[in-house]
Design an enzyme around this catalytic site. Structure first.
Site, PDB file in Angstrom:
ATOM      1  CG  LEU A 139      41.466   5.343  39.553  1.00 36.14           C
ATOM      2  CD1 LEU A 139      41.197   5.351  37.933  1.00 36.14           C
ATOM      3  CD2 LEU A 139      40.359   6.392  39.962  1.00 36.14           C
ATOM      4  CG  ASP A 140      45.289   3.531  39.261  1.00 34.89           C
ATOM      5  OD1 ASP A 140      44.521   3.549  38.450  1.00 34.89           O
ATOM      6  OD2 ASP A 140      45.104   5.188  40.055  1.00 34.89           O
ATOM      7  CD  GLU A 141      40.370   0.196  44.213  1.00 40.52           C
ATOM      8  OE1 GLU A 141      39.695  -1.024  44.338  1.00 40.52           O
ATOM      9  OE2 GLU A 141      40.765   1.377  45.045  1.00 40.52           O
TER      10      GLU A 141
END
Length: 285
Positions: free
Chosen positions: A229-231
């Site tokens: 997530l979001d990485e």
């Protein structure tokens, strides 16, 4: 940086070996192609070389012959390449939830020609933004999300991607986590935008959390999606200073502006073939 509308784009990467720049530029010279922009980077840690060249073709240019000749030259270097013709506009699908600032900004930039792309569909888990898509004469697909059967909703999304031939998916504040399966299908072909606050504030109302801690910077990150997530690999980031006079509503407003600008910049880099994936990182030329 912006691409001239009448130029070809040649992008290539290969292991770091002697003569890589010469292999590309000499071939262009021999083909009587005029180079208008050239950037290259050799990553010493990954031992990979990246190059992006814009050029104008000579009279009598034969794309098939050009590709064949370059493939023969590139083989000796283990080089893979892509050739993008002038005036090329990728098909793009945008995913949204309820926030409209990023969608509105992207559609505006497409309309005025700042982003050379064709938005073929807008997909959402809510009906709220359908009027905005309709105003731009773009098909809008509302697929309500059943938490008990998320794969069914994603199957509909994927069907639209296939039916429209979308080459890029933009998550313009789409507030749902994509499944690992869909992330794999969209590897390197989907860009997300999210706020960037230091320290990281996750969960509900991040800007309110940031206000309570007296945050001094707000920002946004545009990145390729992956299963973390979001990485995913970062394409572009934006940041602006704030201070004690900024209330939560001020932080949210500033965050909206930065998100829209950063997402547009990241999308622009992608459609102009400036972004290379290099493991978990990107090279942006």
């Amino acid at each position: 940086m912006s691409r001239a509308p009448d130029t070809w784009i040649l992008t290539a990467d290969c292991p770091s070996v002697m003569g890589t720049v010469d292999a590309v530029t000499r071939f262009l010279f021999e083909q009587r192609c005029y180079v208008t922009e050239h950037h290259s980077f050799d990553d010493q840690r990954s031992a990979r070389f990246f190059i992006r060249v814009e050029f104008r073709q000579p009279d009598g240019f034969d794309e098939t012959e050009f590709r064949s000749g370059l493939a023969e030259r590139a083989q000796a270097f283990g080089m893979s390449f892509e050739l993008t013709p002038p005036h090329y506009r990728p098909k793009v699908l945008i995913m949204v939830s309820k926030a409209d600032h990023c969608l509105n900004d992207l559609l505006y930039r497409q309309r005025i020609g700042q982003l050379s792309m064709d938005v073929v569909a807008v997909v959402s888990n809510h009906p709220d933004l359908e009027p905005l898509a309709q105003w731009h004469d773009i098909p809008y697909h509302h697929f309500a999300l059943d938490p008990r059967n998320k794969p069914a909703q994603e199957a509909k999304v994927w069907q639209v991607i296939e039916d429209t031939g979308a080459e890029l998916v933009i998550l313009a504040r789409y507030m749902q986590v994509l499944s690992p399966e869909l992330c794999r299908k969209l590897d390197g072909k989907a860009i997300n935008i999210h706020h960037s606050l230091l320290p990281g504030f996750k969960g509900a109302k991040p800007y309110h959390q940031a206000y309570e801690k007296g945050v001094k910077m707000v920002g946004a990150t545009a990145h390729y999606i992956n299963n973390d997530l979001d990485e995913g690999p970062i394409i572009a980031q934006g940041v602006e200073p704030v201070d004690h006079s900024h209330y939560p509503e001020d932080l949210i407003a500033k965050g909206r502006d930065i998100e829209a600008q950063t997402l547009a910049r990241g999308v622009g880099y992608h459609i102009e073939r400036r972004v290379f994936l290099n493991g978990g990182r990107t090279v942006v030329l």
